[in-house]
Motif scaffolding. Structure first.
Motif, PDB file in Angstrom:
ATOM      1  N   ARG A  86      74.194 -86.424 -56.879  1.00 56.89           N
ATOM      2  CA  ARG A  86      73.026 -86.688 -56.054  1.00 56.89           C
ATOM      3  C   ARG A  86      73.207 -88.004 -55.302  1.00 56.89           C
ATOM      4  NH1 ARG A  86      67.939 -84.201 -59.517  1.00 56.89           N
ATOM      5  NH2 ARG A  86      69.063 -82.321 -60.165  1.00 56.89           N
ATOM      6  N   GLY A  87      73.069 -87.932 -53.981  1.00 57.65           N
ATOM      7  CA  GLY A  87      73.212 -89.112 -53.146  1.00 57.65           C
ATOM      8  C   GLY A  87      71.953 -89.956 -53.130  1.00 57.65           C
ATOM      9  N   THR A  88      71.993 -91.029 -52.363  1.00 60.89           N
ATOM     10  CA  THR A  88      70.863 -91.945 -52.314  1.00 60.89           C
ATOM     11  C   THR A  88      69.704 -91.396 -51.485  1.00 60.89           C
ATOM     12  OG1 THR A  88      71.902 -93.066 -50.441  1.00 60.89           O
ATOM     13  CG2 THR A  88      72.303 -93.979 -52.629  1.00 60.89           C
ATOM     14  N   GLU A  89      70.006 -90.449 -50.584  1.00 67.50           N
ATOM     15  CA  GLU A  89      68.951 -89.859 -49.765  1.00 67.50           C
ATOM     16  C   GLU A  89      68.336 -88.660 -50.486  1.00 67.50           C
ATOM     17  OE1 GLU A  89      70.516 -88.920 -45.939  1.00 67.50           O
ATOM     18  OE2 GLU A  89      71.171 -90.971 -45.523  1.00 67.50           O
ATOM     19  N   LEU A  90      67.014 -88.535 -50.406  1.00 61.12           N
ATOM     20  CA  LEU A  90      66.309 -87.454 -51.080  1.00 61.12           C
ATOM     21  C   LEU A  90      66.834 -86.100 -50.611  1.00 61.12           C
ATOM     22  CD1 LEU A  90      63.999 -86.898 -53.061  1.00 61.12           C
ATOM     23  CD2 LEU A  90      62.455 -86.722 -51.098  1.00 61.12           C
ATOM     24  N   GLY A  91      67.168 -85.241 -51.571  1.00 63.40           N
ATOM     25  CA  GLY A  91      67.657 -83.911 -51.240  1.00 63.40           C
ATOM     26  C   GLY A  91      69.147 -83.842 -50.990  1.00 63.40           C
ATOM     27  N   ASN A  92      69.821 -84.996 -51.001  1.00 66.20           N
ATOM     28  CA  ASN A  92      71.272 -85.026 -50.784  1.00 66.20           C
ATOM     29  C   ASN A  92      71.966 -84.714 -52.105  1.00 66.20           C
ATOM     30  OD1 ASN A  92      73.904 -85.502 -50.110  1.00 66.20           O
ATOM     31  ND2 ASN A  92      73.594 -87.570 -49.337  1.00 66.20           N
ATOM     32  N   LYS A  93      72.436 -83.498 -52.230  1.00 69.12           N
ATOM     33  CA  LYS A  93      73.020 -83.054 -53.496  1.00 69.12           C
ATOM     34  C   LYS A  93      74.242 -82.194 -53.223  1.00 69.12           C
ATOM     35  CE  LYS A  93      70.771 -79.997 -56.082  1.00 69.12           C
ATOM     36  NZ  LYS A  93      69.789 -79.419 -57.016  1.00 69.12           N
ATOM     37  N   ARG A  94      75.272 -82.360 -54.050  1.00 69.06           N
ATOM     38  CA  ARG A  94      76.468 -81.525 -53.940  1.00 69.06           C
ATOM     39  C   ARG A  94      76.959 -81.158 -55.340  1.00 69.06           C
ATOM     40  NH1 ARG A  94      78.668 -86.521 -52.020  1.00 69.06           N
ATOM     41  NH2 ARG A  94      78.858 -85.671 -49.929  1.00 69.06           N
ATOM     42  N   LYS A  95      77.825 -80.182 -55.402  1.00 66.28           N
ATOM     43  CA  LYS A  95      78.386 -79.764 -56.679  1.00 66.28           C
ATOM     44  C   LYS A  95      79.500 -80.715 -57.109  1.00 66.28           C
ATOM     45  CE  LYS A  95      77.463 -74.814 -56.049  1.00 66.28           C
ATOM     46  NZ  LYS A  95      78.077 -73.456 -55.964  1.00 66.28           N
ATOM     47  N   PHE A  96      79.781 -80.735 -58.395  1.00 67.26           N
ATOM     48  CA  PHE A  96      80.841 -81.574 -58.939  1.00 67.26           C
ATOM     49  C   PHE A  96      82.164 -81.285 -58.239  1.00 67.26           C
ATOM     50  CE2 PHE A  96      84.268 -82.438 -61.944  1.00 67.26           C
ATOM     51  CZ  PHE A  96      83.944 -83.692 -62.443  1.00 67.26           C
ATOM     52  N   GLN A  97      82.469 -80.003 -58.066  1.00 61.69           N
ATOM     53  CA  GLN A  97      83.746 -79.607 -57.477  1.00 61.69           C
ATOM     54  C   GLN A  97      83.847 -79.930 -55.988  1.00 61.69           C
ATOM     55  OE1 GLN A  97      81.643 -77.736 -59.243  1.00 61.69           O
ATOM     56  NE2 GLN A  97      81.565 -75.591 -58.528  1.00 61.69           N
ATOM     57  N   ASP A  98      82.741 -80.293 -55.364  1.00 61.47           N
ATOM     58  CA  ASP A  98      82.782 -80.708 -53.966  1.00 61.47           C
ATOM     59  C   ASP A  98      83.429 -82.085 -53.808  1.00 61.47           C
ATOM     60  OD1 ASP A  98      81.529 -78.393 -53.184  1.00 61.47           O
ATOM     61  OD2 ASP A  98      79.520 -79.274 -53.183  1.00 61.47           O
ATOM     62  N   MET A  99      83.500 -82.836 -54.896  1.00 65.27           N
ATOM     63  CA  MET A  99      84.045 -84.198 -54.830  1.00 65.27           C
ATOM     64  C   MET A  99      85.186 -84.428 -55.810  1.00 65.27           C
ATOM     65  SD  MET A  99      81.851 -87.748 -54.945  1.00 65.27           S
ATOM     66  CE  MET A  99      82.623 -89.365 -54.821  1.00 65.27           C
ATOM     67  N   TYR A 100      85.090 -83.829 -56.981  1.00 68.08           N
ATOM     68  CA  TYR A 100      86.067 -84.096 -58.037  1.00 68.08           C
ATOM     69  C   TYR A 100      86.830 -82.834 -58.446  1.00 68.08           C
ATOM     70  CZ  TYR A 100      83.591 -88.547 -58.539  1.00 68.08           C
ATOM     71  OH  TYR A 100      83.023 -89.775 -58.302  1.00 68.08           O
ATOM     72  N   SER A 101      87.956 -83.050 -59.113  1.00 68.85           N
ATOM     73  CA  SER A 101      88.786 -81.948 -59.583  1.00 68.85           C
ATOM     74  C   SER A 101      88.224 -81.391 -60.893  1.00 68.85           C
ATOM     75  CB  SER A 101      90.225 -82.421 -59.799  1.00 68.85           C
ATOM     76  OG  SER A 101      90.984 -81.434 -60.478  1.00 68.85           O
ATOM     77  N   VAL A 102      87.731 -80.169 -60.840  1.00 63.65           N
ATOM     78  CA  VAL A 102      87.216 -79.527 -62.053  1.00 63.65           C
ATOM     79  C   VAL A 102      88.350 -79.266 -63.030  1.00 63.65           C
ATOM     80  CG1 VAL A 102      86.101 -77.457 -62.983  1.00 63.65           C
ATOM     81  CG2 VAL A 102      85.276 -78.465 -60.848  1.00 63.65           C
ATOM     82  N   ASP A 103      89.478 -78.787 -62.528  1.00 63.18           N
ATOM     83  CA  ASP A 103      90.616 -78.462 -63.387  1.00 63.18           C
ATOM     84  C   ASP A 103      91.075 -79.684 -64.168  1.00 63.18           C
ATOM     85  OD1 ASP A 103      92.828 -76.607 -64.222  1.00 63.18           O
ATOM     86  OD2 ASP A 103      94.047 -78.127 -63.200  1.00 63.18           O
ATOM     87  N   LYS A 104      91.195 -80.827 -63.507  1.00 69.82           N
ATOM     88  CA  LYS A 104      91.630 -82.053 -64.183  1.00 69.82           C
ATOM     89  C   LYS A 104      90.623 -82.469 -65.236  1.00 69.82           C
ATOM     90  CE  LYS A 104      94.131 -85.862 -64.670  1.00 69.82           C
ATOM     91  NZ  LYS A 104      93.308 -86.596 -65.660  1.00 69.82           N
ATOM     92  N   PHE A 105      89.360 -82.377 -64.935  1.00 74.02           N
ATOM     93  CA  PHE A 105      88.321 -82.779 -65.870  1.00 74.02           C
ATOM     94  C   PHE A 105      88.322 -81.890 -67.107  1.00 74.02           C
ATOM     95  CE2 PHE A 105      83.729 -82.708 -67.166  1.00 74.02           C
ATOM     96  CZ  PHE A 105      83.662 -84.019 -67.605  1.00 74.02           C
ATOM     97  N   VAL A 106      88.373 -80.579 -66.905  1.00 72.84           N
ATOM     98  CA  VAL A 106      88.339 -79.640 -68.027  1.00 72.84           C
ATOM     99  C   VAL A 106      89.599 -79.775 -68.885  1.00 72.84           C
ATOM    100  CG1 VAL A 106      88.309 -77.201 -68.657  1.00 72.84           C
ATOM    101  CG2 VAL A 106      86.821 -78.023 -66.824  1.00 72.84           C
ATOM    102  N   ARG A 107      90.759 -79.893 -68.234  1.00 73.41           N
ATOM    103  CA  ARG A 107      92.018 -80.022 -68.989  1.00 73.41           C
ATOM    104  C   ARG A 107      92.048 -81.301 -69.819  1.00 73.41           C
ATOM    105  NH1 ARG A 107      96.056 -81.112 -66.278  1.00 73.41           N
ATOM    106  NH2 ARG A 107      95.303 -80.987 -64.108  1.00 73.41           N
ATOM    107  N   SER A 108      91.526 -82.388 -69.278  1.00 70.74           N
ATOM    108  CA  SER A 108      91.548 -83.654 -70.016  1.00 70.74           C
ATOM    109  C   SER A 108      90.694 -83.586 -71.278  1.00 70.74           C
ATOM    110  CB  SER A 108      91.066 -84.802 -69.124  1.00 70.74           C
ATOM    111  OG  SER A 108      89.684 -84.692 -68.849  1.00 70.74           O
ATOM    112  N   LEU A 109      89.649 -82.748 -71.260  1.00 72.03           N
ATOM    113  CA  LEU A 109      88.741 -82.647 -72.406  1.00 72.03           C
ATOM    114  C   LEU A 109      89.020 -81.433 -73.278  1.00 72.03           C
ATOM    115  CD1 LEU A 109      85.343 -83.598 -70.702  1.00 72.03           C
ATOM    116  CD2 LEU A 109      86.852 -85.063 -72.054  1.00 72.03           C
ATOM    117  N   ASP A 110      90.100 -80.721 -72.987  1.00 75.54           N
ATOM    118  CA  ASP A 110      90.422 -79.515 -73.750  1.00 75.54           C
ATOM    119  C   ASP A 110      90.520 -79.818 -75.245  1.00 75.54           C
ATOM    120  OD1 ASP A 110      91.159 -76.829 -74.205  1.00 75.54           O
ATOM    121  OD2 ASP A 110      93.286 -77.399 -74.221  1.00 75.54           O
ATOM    122  N   GLY A 111      89.747 -79.110 -76.039  1.00 74.12           N
ATOM    123  CA  GLY A 111      89.749 -79.301 -77.480  1.00 74.12           C
ATOM    124  C   GLY A 111      88.856 -80.433 -77.946  1.00 74.12           C
TER     125      GLY A 111
END
Length: 420
Positions: free
Chosen positions: A128-153
């Protein structure tokens, strides 16, 4: 006309959330340095400088600067990945990333630690950005694969809540940054046992990243894992940061100099937290003239390539440019095809993510603004062995080593619990 009590309650909760968010922003960015939970625990480093505007660079020995910039340290992780969870996850933890990438790192870390301790499934956050209603998904900015793999197990991660859970209301809980085991056991766990669906609102009463004593090695390792290996920009965004860093390095090679990154933003200088307090003993920010005086005092070469975290050029930067011709803002060096996406005001968090990457990889980093950005850049630099961080302070010394951040010189950054 009858009033539905549920509408009254909903309205009250909505108003409370806006008040809470306002307090979070106020305390996160510009708390009084005189307060115990001020800008950061290292705010004492940001003392008022006495600058000689007539100092001549030719009369200063630059050897200390050159030696400093060549002195990378070799480090390795001091922690091992937490052991895999043997019990199936029971319940869900949700949260949002807010206020920019330096806050995202801390928010991710706390959410992962809470989910690990509870044995809960972590739901990918929205952003969520600083402006009201400014919202994006996690995968719009960050690597989902890297995040999930790092926390595997370590922690189970899902992209969305199951339908049967999303139809329910979560238990909302305010969680102080750098959550402690006692807070989890005393406050969070009882709510989780009652309602296995939690939404965390991570607040920042302090932005200090100094280490503190803990007695849970599993949670310490989980925090190290989440903070230093979990969050990574998606590939196309990290490529933009790489191209910008490469361009700065190319310029520095042509001038036989080094790359110096300075977190300097003229738009913050009039903010309350940037004002001198306690009889000029502490400052939250330094302006262009003060930074220029510091660079003269330490003896940086006029050939030094300087990256400023400013987005656009400002007339107050002209004197700096005159003495250091190779001074650039994001607008100067970002690839032209990326300007439309990164430099518009609604994408301020993307622009700040570029700053975070470039400041973490430069030869030297100078934080002219106290806060969490300085703390997390320092952490990333410690993890990669780039400990050349100079903090302006009141001193007549021309030796760069006398201005080393106390995060580094005293090894009082929590990264030293993760890397040694």
């Amino acid at each position: 006309m009858a009033v539905d009590p549920r509408q009254v309650v909903a309205g009250f909760l909505t108003l409370s959330m806006f008040v809470m968010l306002g307090n979070m922003i106020k305390h996160d960015h510009f708390s009084s340095p005189g307060n115990e939970l001020g800008l950061e625990a290292t705010a004492a480093e940001f003392n008022t400088m006495k600058l000689d505007d007539n100092a001549e660079m030719d009369n200063i020995n630059t050897g200390g600067v050159e030696n400093l910039m060549d002195a990378d340290e070799e480090v390795k992780p001091c922690w091992v990945k937490p052991s895999p969870k043997t019990q199936p996850a029971n319940g869900f933890v949700t949260f949002s990333l807010t206020m920019g990438p330096e806050y995202h790192i801390s928010q991710i870390t706390d959410a992962v630690v809470v989910a690990r301790y509870l044995g809960a499934t972590l739901v990918l956050p929205d952003i969520r950005g600083t402006e009201l209603g400014n919202k994006r998904k996690f995968q719009d900015m960050y690597s989902v694969d890297k995040f999930v793999r790092s926390l595997d197990g370590v922690v189970e991660v899902v992209e969305e809540l199951p339908d049967e859970v999303s139809a329910k209301k979560p238990a909302l809980i305010r969680v102080p940054n750098r959550v402690t085991q006692s807070f989890i056991t005393d406050t969070i766990q009882p709510m989780f046992q009652t309602n296995n669906y939690l939404r965390l609102a991570i607040i920042f009463p302090s932005v200090s990243l100094r280490p503190r004593e803990t007695n849970n090695k599993d949670l310490d390792a989980t925090a190290c894992l989440a903070m230093f290996t979990g969050l990574e920009l998606k590939h196309e965004y990290s490529e933009v940061a790489r191209k910008m860093s490469d361009k700065l390095k190319e310029i520095s090679k042509k001038s036989d100099g080094k790359v110096l990154a300075i977190d300097l933003r003229t738009d913050l200088l009039e903010k309350k937290g940037c004002k001198t307090t306690r009889g000029a003993r502490r400052k939250g920010c330094y302006n262009t003239d003060e930074v220029l005086g510091f660079l003269r005092t330490v003896g940086f070469s006029a050939n030094t390539t300087i990256y400023l975290t400013e987005t656009w050029w400002h007339k107050d930067l002209d004197d700096l440019k005159e003495e250091f011709p190779n001074t650039y803002t994001k607008d100067d060096i970002i690839p032209s095809e990326n300007k439309g996406e990164f430099l518009k005001s609604s994408n301020a968090d993307l622009a700040r993510a570029l700053d975070l990457e470039i400041c973490s990889q430069s030869d030297v980093f100078v934080p002219a603004i106290a806060g969490l950005f300085y703390g997390h850049v320092t952490g990333k630099r410690i993890a990669s062995g780039r400990t050349q961080i100079l903090v302006p302070q009141s001193s007549s010394s021309s030796q760069a080593s006398d201005y080393i951040s106390t995060y580094i010189s005293s090894k009082n950054h929590l990264a030293y619990k993760c890397y040694c």
